[in-house]
Write a protein that holds these residues in place. Structure first.
Motif, PDB file in Angstrom:
ATOM      1  N   SER A  66       0.828  -1.213   0.000  1.00 29.59           N
ATOM      2  CA  SER A  66       0.000   0.000   0.000  1.00 29.59           C
ATOM      3  C   SER A  66       0.861   1.262   0.000  1.00 29.59           C
ATOM      4  CB  SER A  66      -0.920   0.015   1.222  1.00 29.59           C
ATOM      5  OG  SER A  66      -1.850  -1.020   1.135  1.00 29.59           O
TER       6      SER A  66
ATOM      7  N   ALA B  56      -6.011   3.607  -6.067  1.00 27.75           N
ATOM      8  CA  ALA B  56      -7.287   2.934  -5.800  1.00 27.75           C
ATOM      9  C   ALA B  56      -7.328   1.511  -6.355  1.00 27.75           C
ATOM     10  CB  ALA B  56      -8.439   3.754  -6.363  1.00 27.75           C
TER      11      ALA B  56
ATOM     12  N   LEU C 116      -7.501  -1.835  -3.964  1.00 22.96           N
ATOM     13  CA  LEU C 116      -8.583  -2.829  -3.994  1.00 22.96           C
ATOM     14  C   LEU C 116      -8.038  -4.240  -4.231  1.00 22.96           C
ATOM     15  CD1 LEU C 116     -11.357  -0.909  -5.962  1.00 22.96           C
ATOM     16  CD2 LEU C 116     -11.337  -1.521  -3.547  1.00 22.96           C
TER      17      LEU C 116
ATOM     18  N   THR D 175      -6.188  -5.324  -1.025  1.00 25.55           N
ATOM     19  CA  THR D 175      -7.115  -5.565   0.083  1.00 25.55           C
ATOM     20  C   THR D 175      -7.864  -6.880  -0.120  1.00 25.55           C
ATOM     21  OG1 THR D 175      -7.376  -3.190   0.419  1.00 25.55           O
ATOM     22  CG2 THR D 175      -9.046  -4.616   1.383  1.00 25.55           C
ATOM     23  N   ALA D 176      -8.340  -7.141  -1.341  1.00 24.73           N
ATOM     24  CA  ALA D 176      -9.027  -8.407  -1.616  1.00 24.73           C
ATOM     25  C   ALA D 176      -8.086  -9.587  -1.405  1.00 24.73           C
ATOM     26  CB  ALA D 176      -9.565  -8.405  -3.039  1.00 24.73           C
TER      27      ALA D 176
END
Length: 198
Positions: free
Chosen positions: A159, A166, A170, A173-174
């Motif tokens: 990150s 963005a 995503l 995070t997934a």
């Protein structure tokens, strides 16, 4: 039927304690005063108490000496190999490192069942994933904490180096949730929608 009792059966052998350890002497084979090195290899004797006592060696692999360091080195090596590909940018490399690591972790820890060893546990390990076998199913051991924290640290690094883009955020995070949720104690032995039940 055949109402003989266990007391009437001839003895199979007797246990003999010596300087070299504990030996089982099988009926019909005489014990001879042999040197300690030859004693374990004599025909008719079984060395008792020397071999490892793990019913399932899968339970202790992550507690082996140096395994955590080897794990970190392999993740670093994956990252360096991805960095050496000229047309990948730094954010793409960090996202790929995170996704490949988490995909491998998901497959090896939460999908593959059983054990590569022949175990005398009557098939209990056959239906358990490696994560469920690890540390005999005890939660919050040091190896389980290490394997739970390492994807989070990799996620934070990814990150940071993707500058919170963005799309990368995503994907990362997934990927993190796919390996973090199955590690929770509430999901121990749970098969969602019957996936990976057998």
């Amino acid at each position: 039927m055949g109402g003989s009792s266990a007391d009437s059966a001839p003895p199979i052998g007797r246990v003999q304690m010596g300087e070299g350890g504990c030996f089982l002497e099988i009926a019909g084979v005489e014990a001879s005063p042999a040197p300690q090195a030859e004693r374990a290899s004599e025909a008719g004797r079984m060395n008792v108490g020397v071999a490892h006592s793990e019913v399932n060696p899968n339970t202790r692999v992550m507690n082996s000496r140096g395994i955590w360091l080897a794990y970190i080195i392999l993740v670093g090596l994956l990252h360096v190999v991805l960095l050496s590909i000229p047309f990948f940018s730094i954010p793409v490399v960090w996202t790929l490192t995170n996704v490949i690591h988490n995909l491998a972790m998901y497959i090896f820890l939460h999908t593959v069942k059983g054990t590569p060893f022949e175990t005398p546990d009557q098939g209990k390990a056959r239906l358990l994933t490696y994560w469920e076998q690890m540390d005999y199913g005890l939660q919050f051991t040091s190896s389980r904490k290490f394997l739970s924290i390492s994807p989070v640290v990799l996620y934070l690094l990814a990150s940071f180096y993707t500058t919170h883009d963005a799309v990368h955020f995503l994907i990362n995070t997934a990927s993190l949730l796919s390996v973090l949720l199955p590690k929770l104690p509430q999901f121990h032995g749970v098969r969602l929608f019957g996936i990976n039940k057998y």
